[in-house]
Each structure stands twice: as structure tokens, then as C-alpha cells.
Design a protein around this motif. Structure first.
Motif, PDB file in Angstrom:
ATOM      1  N   PRO A  87      47.787  19.700  44.097  1.00  0.00           N
ATOM      2  CA  PRO A  87      46.693  20.924  44.092  1.00  0.00           C
ATOM      3  C   PRO A  87      47.604  22.346  44.636  1.00  0.00           C
ATOM      4  O   PRO A  87      46.952  23.319  43.824  1.00  0.00           O
ATOM      5  N   HIS A  88      48.661  22.023  44.991  1.00  0.00           N
ATOM      6  CA  HIS A  88      49.428  23.384  45.539  1.00  0.00           C
ATOM      7  C   HIS A  88      50.164  23.692  44.270  1.00  0.00           C
ATOM      8  O   HIS A  88      50.390  25.119  44.032  1.00  0.00           O
ATOM      9  N   ARG A  89      50.633  23.105  43.412  1.00  0.00           N
ATOM     10  CA  ARG A  89      51.600  23.130  42.340  1.00  0.00           C
ATOM     11  C   ARG A  89      50.503  23.868  41.331  1.00  0.00           C
ATOM     12  O   ARG A  89      50.667  24.728  40.534  1.00  0.00           O
ATOM     13  N   ARG A  90      49.309  23.211  41.162  1.00  0.00           N
ATOM     14  CA  ARG A  90      47.957  23.740  40.297  1.00  0.00           C
ATOM     15  C   ARG A  90      47.610  25.252  40.765  1.00  0.00           C
ATOM     16  O   ARG A  90      47.732  25.993  39.732  1.00  0.00           O
ATOM     17  N   SER A  91      47.630  25.346  42.009  1.00  0.00           N
ATOM     18  CA  SER A  91      47.327  26.632  42.229  1.00  0.00           C
ATOM     19  C   SER A  91      48.391  27.961  41.965  1.00  0.00           C
ATOM     20  O   SER A  91      48.022  28.972  41.506  1.00  0.00           O
ATOM     21  N   ALA A  92      49.561  27.301  42.164  1.00  0.00           N
ATOM     22  CA  ALA A  92      50.673  28.272  41.692  1.00  0.00           C
ATOM     23  C   ALA A  92      50.722  28.620  40.488  1.00  0.00           C
ATOM     24  O   ALA A  92      50.961  29.578  39.788  1.00  0.00           O
ATOM     25  N   LEU A  93      50.495  27.653  39.680  1.00  0.00           N
ATOM     26  CA  LEU A  93      50.328  27.498  38.107  1.00  0.00           C
ATOM     27  C   LEU A  93      49.343  28.472  37.564  1.00  0.00           C
ATOM     28  O   LEU A  93      49.310  29.484  36.790  1.00  0.00           O
ATOM     29  N   GLU A  94      47.901  28.420  38.175  1.00  0.00           N
ATOM     30  CA  GLU A  94      46.996  29.358  38.069  1.00  0.00           C
ATOM     31  C   GLU A  94      47.190  30.814  38.498  1.00  0.00           C
ATOM     32  O   GLU A  94      46.808  31.670  37.592  1.00  0.00           O
ATOM     33  N   LEU A  95      47.819  31.158  39.604  1.00  0.00           N
ATOM     34  CA  LEU A  95      48.390  32.356  39.943  1.00  0.00           C
ATOM     35  C   LEU A  95      49.485  32.969  38.916  1.00  0.00           C
ATOM     36  O   LEU A  95      49.204  34.012  38.458  1.00  0.00           O
ATOM     37  N   ALA A  96      50.364  32.120  38.273  1.00  0.00           N
ATOM     38  CA  ALA A  96      51.202  32.553  37.558  1.00  0.00           C
ATOM     39  C   ALA A  96      50.756  32.808  36.215  1.00  0.00           C
ATOM     40  O   ALA A  96      50.980  33.915  35.594  1.00  0.00           O
ATOM     41  N   LEU A  97      49.711  32.239  35.590  1.00  0.00           N
ATOM     42  CA  LEU A  97      48.864  32.282  34.561  1.00  0.00           C
ATOM     43  C   LEU A  97      48.010  33.544  34.631  1.00  0.00           C
ATOM     44  O   LEU A  97      48.227  34.412  33.476  1.00  0.00           O
ATOM     45  N   ALA A  98      47.522  33.733  35.683  1.00  0.00           N
ATOM     46  CA  ALA A  98      46.602  35.179  35.664  1.00  0.00           C
ATOM     47  C   ALA A  98      47.725  36.279  35.611  1.00  0.00           C
ATOM     48  O   ALA A  98      47.227  37.286  35.231  1.00  0.00           O
ATOM     49  N   ASP A  99      48.843  36.177  36.371  1.00  0.00           N
ATOM     50  CA  ASP A  99      49.776  37.211  36.370  1.00  0.00           C
ATOM     51  C   ASP A  99      50.252  37.408  34.961  1.00  0.00           C
ATOM     52  O   ASP A  99      50.280  38.562  34.452  1.00  0.00           O
ATOM     53  N   VAL A 100      50.704  36.420  34.145  1.00  0.00           N
ATOM     54  CA  VAL A 100      51.193  36.675  32.789  1.00  0.00           C
ATOM     55  C   VAL A 100      49.997  37.326  31.857  1.00  0.00           C
ATOM     56  O   VAL A 100      50.392  38.200  31.207  1.00  0.00           O
ATOM     57  N   GLU A 101      48.712  36.682  32.027  1.00  0.00           N
ATOM     58  CA  GLU A 101      47.742  37.073  31.189  1.00  0.00           C
ATOM     59  C   GLU A 101      47.478  38.703  31.488  1.00  0.00           C
ATOM     60  O   GLU A 101      47.248  39.442  30.644  1.00  0.00           O
ATOM     61  N   ARG A 102      47.643  38.968  32.656  1.00  0.00           N
ATOM     62  CA  ARG A 102      47.467  40.665  33.146  1.00  0.00           C
ATOM     63  C   ARG A 102      48.374  41.344  32.400  1.00  0.00           C
ATOM     64  O   ARG A 102      48.172  42.449  32.009  1.00  0.00           O
ATOM     65  N   GLU A 103      49.617  40.916  32.271  1.00  0.00           N
ATOM     66  CA  GLU A 103      50.816  41.556  31.943  1.00  0.00           C
ATOM     67  C   GLU A 103      50.618  41.562  30.409  1.00  0.00           C
ATOM     68  O   GLU A 103      50.902  42.969  29.561  1.00  0.00           O
ATOM     69  N   LEU A 104      50.050  40.594  29.690  1.00  0.00           N
ATOM     70  CA  LEU A 104      49.963  40.656  28.344  1.00  0.00           C
ATOM     71  C   LEU A 104      48.624  41.632  27.986  1.00  0.00           C
ATOM     72  O   LEU A 104      48.926  42.260  26.760  1.00  0.00           O
ATOM     73  N   GLU A 105      47.746  41.659  28.881  1.00  0.00           N
ATOM     74  CA  GLU A 105      46.511  42.538  28.537  1.00  0.00           C
ATOM     75  C   GLU A 105      47.264  44.159  28.579  1.00  0.00           C
ATOM     76  O   GLU A 105      46.651  44.738  27.738  1.00  0.00           O
ATOM     77  N   GLN A 106      48.057  44.385  29.513  1.00  0.00           N
ATOM     78  CA  GLN A 106      48.497  45.703  29.632  1.00  0.00           C
ATOM     79  C   GLN A 106      49.427  45.975  28.323  1.00  0.00           C
ATOM     80  O   GLN A 106      49.428  47.199  28.010  1.00  0.00           O
ATOM     81  N   LEU A 107      49.671  45.235  27.655  1.00  0.00           N
ATOM     82  CA  LEU A 107      50.513  45.177  26.490  1.00  0.00           C
ATOM     83  C   LEU A 107      49.525  45.179  25.154  1.00  0.00           C
ATOM     84  O   LEU A 107      49.983  45.556  23.978  1.00  0.00           O
ATOM     85  N   GLY A 108      48.430  45.209  25.408  1.00  0.00           N
ATOM     86  CA  GLY A 108      47.133  45.220  24.426  1.00  0.00           C
ATOM     87  C   GLY A 108      46.933  44.120  23.720  1.00  0.00           C
ATOM     88  O   GLY A 108      46.521  43.766  22.653  1.00  0.00           O
ATOM     89  N   TRP A 109      47.439  42.737  24.470  1.00  0.00           N
ATOM     90  CA  TRP A 109      47.308  41.230  23.920  1.00  0.00           C
ATOM     91  C   TRP A 109      45.849  40.665  24.270  1.00  0.00           C
ATOM     92  O   TRP A 109      45.639  40.939  25.414  1.00  0.00           O
ATOM     93  N   THR A 110      45.301  40.157  23.478  1.00  0.00           N
ATOM     94  CA  THR A 110      43.849  39.338  23.808  1.00  0.00           C
ATOM     95  C   THR A 110      44.083  37.954  23.667  1.00  0.00           C
ATOM     96  O   THR A 110      44.701  37.513  22.854  1.00  0.00           O
ATOM     97  N   VAL A 111      43.344  37.209  24.525  1.00  0.00           N
ATOM     98  CA  VAL A 111      43.474  35.820  24.274  1.00  0.00           C
ATOM     99  C   VAL A 111      42.825  35.369  22.792  1.00  0.00           C
ATOM    100  O   VAL A 111      41.649  35.945  22.382  1.00  0.00           O
ATOM    101  N   HIS A 112      43.577  34.585  22.160  1.00  0.00           N
ATOM    102  CA  HIS A 112      43.210  34.281  20.800  1.00  0.00           C
ATOM    103  C   HIS A 112      42.530  32.593  20.913  1.00  0.00           C
ATOM    104  O   HIS A 112      43.256  31.734  21.080  1.00  0.00           O
ATOM    105  N   LEU A 113      41.235  32.645  20.852  1.00  0.00           N
ATOM    106  CA  LEU A 113      40.682  31.239  20.926  1.00  0.00           C
ATOM    107  C   LEU A 113      40.192  30.652  19.532  1.00  0.00           C
ATOM    108  O   LEU A 113      40.330  31.248  18.691  1.00  0.00           O
TER     109      LEU A 113
END
Length: 89
Positions: A63-89
């Protein structure tokens, strides 16, 4: 001796990396500063996309590693959004 597809592809990649642009791929002249900024933005975007894919591919039962991965993912996606990227589903 005939060259294979792979060697031609490698040669094209080396030419592009070296700054040589094929005549059919030439873009209209843009100010060097803007072109360089756009190239840097594209490199940053590609790097962040790769980080996102790596994070998403990780599997863990901790659970500790999972929460760290979730935080890292949120940070990366935030940076991507600042560059104008959107999630492609």
C-alpha cells in the motif's frame, strides 16, 4: 550489396538527430528561438509520457508503494496538462 530496411531507417534517424532535414519534411522557416523552444517542449512532453507509462505499468501489493505511485502519477499528469496534453482514452 543491398541494404535492408533497418539500416535505412537507422540512417534516417541519424540524419534527423544530426539536424539534417529531408527536403520533403522541411517546414517553413521559423525563428530559431521558437523552433528550439518547441523542440524542447516536445522532448519534455515525450519524457513525461514515458514516465506516465512506466508508472502505470508498475504492479505492487504494498500500500505504501501504491500510494507513492499514485502521487507520482498525479504529479506527472499535472505537468503534462501544463504542456497542453490531455489523457487519450
Amino acid at each position: 550489396m543491398a541494404r535492408g530496411w533497418e539500416s535505412k531507417n537507422v540512417e534516417e534517424q541519424q540524419e534527423l538527430a544530426g539536424g539534417a532535414v529531408p527536403a520533403d519534411a522541411a517546414e517553413p522557416a521559423a525563428p530559431a528561438g521558437k523552433r528550439q523552444e518547441e523542440q524542447e517542449r516536445q522532448r519534455r512532453l515525450q519524457g513525461l509520457q514515458m514516465q506516465r507509462e512506466r508508472i502505470l505499468s508498475e504492479r505492487t501489493s504494498s500500500p505504501h508503494r501504491r500510494s507513492a505511485l499514485e502521487l507520482a502519477l498525479a504529479d506527472v499528469e499535472r505537468e503534462l496538462e501544463q504542456l497542453g496534453w490531455t489523457v487519450h482514452l
